[in-house]
Structures are given as structure tokens and as C-alpha cells.
Scaffold this motif. Structure first.
Motif, PDB file in Angstrom:
ATOM      1  N   ASP A 166      25.700  14.738-101.432  1.00  0.00           N
ATOM      2  CA  ASP A 166      24.440  15.299-101.771  1.00  0.00           C
ATOM      3  C   ASP A 166      24.824  16.677-102.826  1.00  0.00           C
ATOM      4  O   ASP A 166      23.671  17.422-102.914  1.00  0.00           O
ATOM      5  CB  ASP A 166      23.698  15.783-100.355  1.00  0.00           C
ATOM      6  CG  ASP A 166      23.343  14.542 -99.615  1.00  0.00           C
ATOM      7  OD1 ASP A 166      23.288  13.560-100.236  1.00  0.00           O
ATOM      8  OD2 ASP A 166      23.210  14.635 -98.381  1.00  0.00           O
ATOM      9  N   ALA A 178      22.648  16.694-105.925  1.00  0.00           N
ATOM     10  CA  ALA A 178      21.357  16.515-105.446  1.00  0.00           C
ATOM     11  C   ALA A 178      20.734  17.704-105.093  1.00  0.00           C
ATOM     12  O   ALA A 178      19.559  17.912-105.307  1.00  0.00           O
ATOM     13  CB  ALA A 178      21.075  15.224-104.614  1.00  0.00           C
ATOM     14  N   PHE A 179      21.423  18.590-104.307  1.00  0.00           N
ATOM     15  CA  PHE A 179      21.032  19.588-103.963  1.00  0.00           C
ATOM     16  C   PHE A 179      20.910  20.593-104.936  1.00  0.00           C
ATOM     17  O   PHE A 179      19.915  21.431-104.982  1.00  0.00           O
ATOM     18  CB  PHE A 179      22.214  20.119-102.637  1.00  0.00           C
ATOM     19  CG  PHE A 179      21.996  21.733-102.082  1.00  0.00           C
ATOM     20  CD1 PHE A 179      20.691  21.978-101.590  1.00  0.00           C
ATOM     21  CD2 PHE A 179      22.596  22.675-102.465  1.00  0.00           C
ATOM     22  CE1 PHE A 179      20.249  23.251-101.169  1.00  0.00           C
ATOM     23  CE2 PHE A 179      22.343  23.912-102.012  1.00  0.00           C
ATOM     24  CZ  PHE A 179      21.137  24.118-101.523  1.00  0.00           C
ATOM     25  N   LYS A 188      11.262  15.368-102.173  1.00  0.00           N
ATOM     26  CA  LYS A 188      11.543  16.515-102.925  1.00  0.00           C
ATOM     27  C   LYS A 188      10.425  16.936-103.509  1.00  0.00           C
ATOM     28  O   LYS A 188      10.057  18.246-103.387  1.00  0.00           O
ATOM     29  CB  LYS A 188      12.792  16.301-103.950  1.00  0.00           C
ATOM     30  CG  LYS A 188      13.310  17.576-104.724  1.00  0.00           C
ATOM     31  CD  LYS A 188      14.532  17.083-105.495  1.00  0.00           C
ATOM     32  CE  LYS A 188      14.025  16.163-106.291  1.00  0.00           C
ATOM     33  NZ  LYS A 188      15.111  15.758-107.537  1.00  0.00           N
ATOM     34  N   ASN A 189       9.721  16.288-104.541  1.00  0.00           N
ATOM     35  CA  ASN A 189       8.570  16.571-104.868  1.00  0.00           C
ATOM     36  C   ASN A 189       7.501  16.963-104.103  1.00  0.00           C
ATOM     37  O   ASN A 189       6.661  18.076-104.099  1.00  0.00           O
ATOM     38  CB  ASN A 189       7.844  15.689-105.872  1.00  0.00           C
ATOM     39  CG  ASN A 189       9.031  15.434-107.010  1.00  0.00           C
ATOM     40  OD1 ASN A 189       9.691  16.272-107.426  1.00  0.00           O
ATOM     41  ND2 ASN A 189       8.824  14.228-107.590  1.00  0.00           N
ATOM     42  N   GLU A 224      13.071  11.200-104.299  1.00  0.00           N
ATOM     43  CA  GLU A 224      12.203  12.060-105.305  1.00  0.00           C
ATOM     44  C   GLU A 224      10.866  12.325-104.975  1.00  0.00           C
ATOM     45  O   GLU A 224      10.277  13.382-104.785  1.00  0.00           O
ATOM     46  CB  GLU A 224      12.214  11.192-106.662  1.00  0.00           C
ATOM     47  CG  GLU A 224      13.393  11.196-107.497  1.00  0.00           C
ATOM     48  CD  GLU A 224      13.452  12.493-108.143  1.00  0.00           C
ATOM     49  OE1 GLU A 224      12.757  13.417-108.475  1.00  0.00           O
ATOM     50  OE2 GLU A 224      14.915  13.141-108.151  1.00  0.00           O
ATOM     51  N   VAL A 279      16.756  15.441-100.404  1.00  0.00           N
ATOM     52  CA  VAL A 279      17.293  15.563-101.718  1.00  0.00           C
ATOM     53  C   VAL A 279      17.530  14.413-102.507  1.00  0.00           C
ATOM     54  O   VAL A 279      17.500  14.306-103.769  1.00  0.00           O
ATOM     55  CB  VAL A 279      18.458  16.508-101.806  1.00  0.00           C
ATOM     56  CG1 VAL A 279      18.296  17.978-101.201  1.00  0.00           C
ATOM     57  CG2 VAL A 279      19.745  15.807-101.052  1.00  0.00           C
ATOM     58  N   PHE A 328      17.799  20.189-106.563  1.00  0.00           N
ATOM     59  CA  PHE A 328      16.550  20.466-105.864  1.00  0.00           C
ATOM     60  C   PHE A 328      16.358  22.073-106.097  1.00  0.00           C
ATOM     61  O   PHE A 328      15.234  22.507-106.197  1.00  0.00           O
ATOM     62  CB  PHE A 328      16.779  20.392-104.556  1.00  0.00           C
ATOM     63  CG  PHE A 328      15.789  20.928-103.631  1.00  0.00           C
ATOM     64  CD1 PHE A 328      14.403  20.887-103.439  1.00  0.00           C
ATOM     65  CD2 PHE A 328      16.362  21.894-102.962  1.00  0.00           C
ATOM     66  CE1 PHE A 328      13.672  21.519-102.700  1.00  0.00           C
ATOM     67  CE2 PHE A 328      15.641  22.797-101.940  1.00  0.00           C
ATOM     68  CZ  PHE A 328      14.008  22.529-101.907  1.00  0.00           C
ATOM     69  N   GLU A 358      15.018  22.553-109.636  1.00  0.00           N
ATOM     70  CA  GLU A 358      13.585  22.200-110.036  1.00  0.00           C
ATOM     71  C   GLU A 358      12.780  23.070-109.216  1.00  0.00           C
ATOM     72  O   GLU A 358      11.766  23.543-109.758  1.00  0.00           O
ATOM     73  CB  GLU A 358      13.475  20.816-109.302  1.00  0.00           C
ATOM     74  CG  GLU A 358      14.078  19.821-110.151  1.00  0.00           C
ATOM     75  CD  GLU A 358      14.162  18.327-109.838  1.00  0.00           C
ATOM     76  OE1 GLU A 358      13.130  18.064-109.059  1.00  0.00           O
ATOM     77  OE2 GLU A 358      15.184  17.692-109.979  1.00  0.00           O
ATOM     78  N   LEU A 359      13.287  23.387-107.970  1.00  0.00           N
ATOM     79  CA  LEU A 359      12.405  24.613-107.163  1.00  0.00           C
ATOM     80  C   LEU A 359      12.122  25.808-107.920  1.00  0.00           C
ATOM     81  O   LEU A 359      11.304  26.300-108.036  1.00  0.00           O
ATOM     82  CB  LEU A 359      12.858  24.811-105.722  1.00  0.00           C
ATOM     83  CG  LEU A 359      12.206  25.897-105.117  1.00  0.00           C
ATOM     84  CD1 LEU A 359      10.623  25.454-104.633  1.00  0.00           C
ATOM     85  CD2 LEU A 359      12.864  26.047-103.667  1.00  0.00           C
ATOM     86  N   GLY A 415       9.957  15.631 -96.500  1.00  0.00           N
ATOM     87  CA  GLY A 415       9.521  16.681 -97.426  1.00  0.00           C
ATOM     88  C   GLY A 415       8.381  17.421 -96.614  1.00  0.00           C
ATOM     89  O   GLY A 415       7.601  18.324 -97.728  1.00  0.00           O
ATOM     90  N   ILE A 420       8.416  20.743-102.688  1.00  0.00           N
ATOM     91  CA  ILE A 420       8.402  21.343-103.852  1.00  0.00           C
ATOM     92  C   ILE A 420       6.859  21.915-103.922  1.00  0.00           C
ATOM     93  O   ILE A 420       6.562  23.225-103.940  1.00  0.00           O
ATOM     94  CB  ILE A 420       8.918  21.361-105.006  1.00  0.00           C
ATOM     95  CG1 ILE A 420      10.398  21.242-104.942  1.00  0.00           C
ATOM     96  CG2 ILE A 420       8.776  22.196-106.077  1.00  0.00           C
ATOM     97  CD1 ILE A 420      11.104  20.834-106.186  1.00  0.00           C
TER      98      ILE A 420
END
Length: 383
Positions: free
Chosen positions: A175, A178-179, A145-146, A142, A139, A182, A185-186, A94, A149
Motif C-alpha cells: 500500500d 497508494a498511501f 478514498k474520495n 477510489e 487507499v 492519498f 490528493e488530500l 471512507g 477526502i
């Protein structure tokens, strides 16, 4: 405004006289070069002015790499609302990766022109191709991904971007959700600090369509997750594939019909191809490779070889054949006729705008067309 198809015996000056338009204006708008030879079947945009502000589209975006010619960018910006910069990458952990070349100058020029720069995020691997293993690593973690972001939330306001365009391709089926999570959340995080998120969608025609481009993208869920979505309605004809239209209207219409049924049309933009391909013939699968050319360049090739330009009645796209050094070629490209048909589809479907892939080569007539009465034109012949 009118789109005129060149007839046998026409010249720049006969068309100028017939339509009482300055020859210089016609040449400027259509990027004609001295001695202003024309190809039979060539489409010309006839207009007295060059509008520089969209009257009907809420969003007109033009993708560009940091190595774009400053002159081309300067010529294009008056017709755009957004400039997606291609592109930023990331690692499996990430970590955000900036473009190889500095993009700061593009952002500065865009902002000065009143255009919103957008950070385009892509999952390119070391080989420069879309990497679904990289997507999977990000993705499904966590932490990764975090991390990504968080960095996007920092760099977007820091560099002056207005948001993020998520352009992920070849996402694994496993995925898919999960995508979507993402993107959701973004979007939520970016919206909280005043930014927008758009997502690029492959040209899907049904919910059950399978394939490497489609398995990992849930159109309906992504349409709900993001603020905007771009339909990548091009690449039916592609570099290593058999010769055909890059963006055939009949296929584009199928994509739009499906997409507007599962995503609010007001969130959607239609992708426009600002390029064509030149294939040597005969085509041999796995061997033949086409050359990418600009729409203006395509017309110049037809003029140089003295061949007429045809217009496919189904694909609604221009094409022509020519022979060079004993080898026959076929060229498929886009012009103001084909763009006008797609703009009409966009308008009639209630979509919010267009995204041009890409503006590295100037297509002035196309840009003017988009910004003039939502692309509405008449057609005619001067004789």
C-alpha cells in the motif's frame, strides 16, 4: 536563560541566591512542589520570564486528546502555534469517524488563544490499535478514498480546523504508493480551500530500512506530497520493550540526517517526547510492562525516593534507579537538558519546528525552553 544541574547540598534558595532569581519563579517554571526538595542531577531551567510567543520556530505543535484537563490546555496554548486534536478515524468505506468525546471546546479555546487546531486522522480499528487492513481498504478503493477526502474537506472548515495531520502506522508494503497518492490528493484538495496537510513519519534511517513501521512509507515521496512532515523521533524505549531512553539523541540524529537528505528541512518538524517510562526490574521479555509517567512526575519519583538522577552521555537522556516494596525500578524520561540537545539538532539541521507528543501532562519548563531563543541555553552549577 540557563539550565542548571542540581549538585549535592543545593537547595531552591541557595540556587535562587546564586543566580539572583526569585525562588518563586524557579519553582513555578520547573513545577516544584512544597517543601521544594530537589534531586541531585535534576535539571532546572533558570529564567526571569516565561515567554509566551515563539521567537524562532515557525511551527510548534502539541498533540492532545479531548479529555485533556482544561487547565493544562490553557497553560500550554500560549507556547503553541498548532493543536493537533487526537484523533479522527474512518471506516473501510471512507466514512469519517469523530473522536468518542466532543472536541469542540478544544477548538474554541485554541482559536481564542490564536492557536490553529488541526484534525489528526488515524486508522484505528475496533481494538483501538493501528489497523493496516483498514488502511488497505481505504487507499486501494477510489470510492472510499474520495469519500474520506470529501468529508475531510467539509469538516475542516466547518469545525474550524486549519488542516489535517495524517498519522498512519504499520502500512503494508503493497500500500506504499497508494498511501502516498492519498496524501498527495488530500494535500492538493485541502490546499485549494486554504488548509494544510502534514504527515507523521516513523523514525527511518535509510531508504532500504525494512520493518512494519517503514515498509509502507516512502519518505521522499511523502515529503513532496504533503505540506509538512513530523518525524516521530521517540519510542526507542517503549512500554513492553527493554529499559532504555525513549528518545536517545544518537538515534534521533540518524533519523534527522536521513530525513533532511530526502525532504527539504524547511518542511520537517522533530517529535519531542513529553513522557517517560518506569520499568520494574529485572526486565523479562513478553512479561515486563513499564508504566508511562510524565517528565515532571519522573523527577518527583526521584525526589520521593531520595535517589540521584544520572545523565547518559550517548543517549543524552536522564535516568535513575530506585527501589520500592522490594522491587528495583529504572526510569528513563526527558528533561530540559535532553530537549535542549534535540532543539539544537533541530536548529542546526534547518528544520522548521517541533511536534510534542503529547501535552496531556504539563511540562512548563520544556514549553518555555522551546519558545526562548530557539532553545539556546547555557549550562552551569551554583555550588
Amino acid at each position: 536563560m540557563q539550565i542548571y544541574t542540581v549538585q549535592p547540598g543545593d537547595s531552591l534558595y541557595s540556587i535562587s541566591a546564586a543566580y539572583q532569581l526569585s525562588a518563586d519563579t524557579i519553582a513555578y517554571v520547573n513545577q516544584l512542589i512544597p517543601p521544594y526538595e530537589l534531586a541531585v542531577g535534576q535539571s532546572l531551567l533558570l529564567t526571569e520570564e516565561s515567554p509566551a510567543a515563539a521567537q524562532y520556530f515557525l511551527r510548534t505543535a502539541g498533540y492532545a486528546y479531548p479529555f485533556i484537563s482544561p487547565w493544562v490546555l490553557e497553560q500550554s496554548l500560549p507556547y503553541l502555534q498548532e493543536l493537533p486534536v487526537f484523533s479522527y478515524g474512518f471506516t473501510g468505506n471512507g466514512e469519517l469517524l469523530p473522536p468518542a468525546l466532543d472536541d469542540s471546546w478544544m477548538i474554541t479555546v485554541a482559536v481564542s488563544a490564536g492557536v490553529t487546531p488541526i484534525l489528526t486522522l488515524t486508522p484505528f480499528g475496533p481494538d483501538g490499535n493501528f489497523n493496516n487492513a483498514l488502511i488497505h481498504s481505504m487507499v486501494q478503493s477510489e470510492t472510499a478514498k474520495n469519500n474520506l477526502i470529501s468529508q475531510l474537506l467539509q469538516i475542516v472548515p466547518e469545525k474550524g480546523f486549519g488542516g489535517v495531520n495524517v498519522d498512519f502506522e504499520y502500512i503494508l508494503k503493497e500500500d506504499r504508493d497508494a498511501f502516498t497518492a492519498f496524501v498527495s490528493e488530500l494535500t492538493a484538495a485541502m490546499n485549494r480551500q486554504g488548509g494544510q496537510v502534514s504527515v507523521a513519519l516513523a523514525p527511518k534511517v535509510s531508504a532500504t530500512q525494512t520493518g512494519v513501521l517503514f515498509d509502507g512509507k516512502d519518505f521522499q515521496a511523502l515529503g513532496a506530497a504533503a505540506n509538512h512532515a513530523l518525524l516521530m523521533t521517540y519510542e526507542w524505549g517503549y512500554r513492553y520493550g527493554p529499559p532504555m531512553a525513549v528518545a536517545p539523541l544518537d538515534q534521533v540524529r540518524r533519523v534527522v540526517t536521513y530525513a533532511t537528505g530526502v525532504i527539504p528541512p524547511g518542511k520537517l518538524s522533530l517529535g519531542l517526547a513529553n513522557y517517560g517510562y518506569d520499568w520494574p526490574l529485572p526486565y523479562q521479555k513478553g512479561i515486563t510492562s513499564a508504566v508511562t509517567i510524565g517528565n515532571v512526575e519522573a523527577v518527583q519519583i526521584a525526589v520521593q525516593n531520595g535517589v540521584p538522577i544520572e545523565y547518559d552521555p550517548v543517549a543524552r537522556s536522564p535516568y535513575f534507579y530506585y527501589t520500592k516494596d522490594g522491587t528495583e525500578h529504572v526510569v528513563w524520561f526527558e528533561d530540559v537538558r535532553s530537549w535542549s540537545e534535540k532543539l539544537a539538532l533541530t536548529r542546526d539541521s534547518g528544520m522548521e519546528g517541533v511536534g510534542i507528543w503529547q501535552i496531556m501532562r504539563l511540562f512548563r519548563a520544556g514549553l518555555i525552553l522551546i519558545n526562548s531563543s530557539y532553545g539556546e541555553t547555557d549550562t552551569g552549577t551554583a555550588g
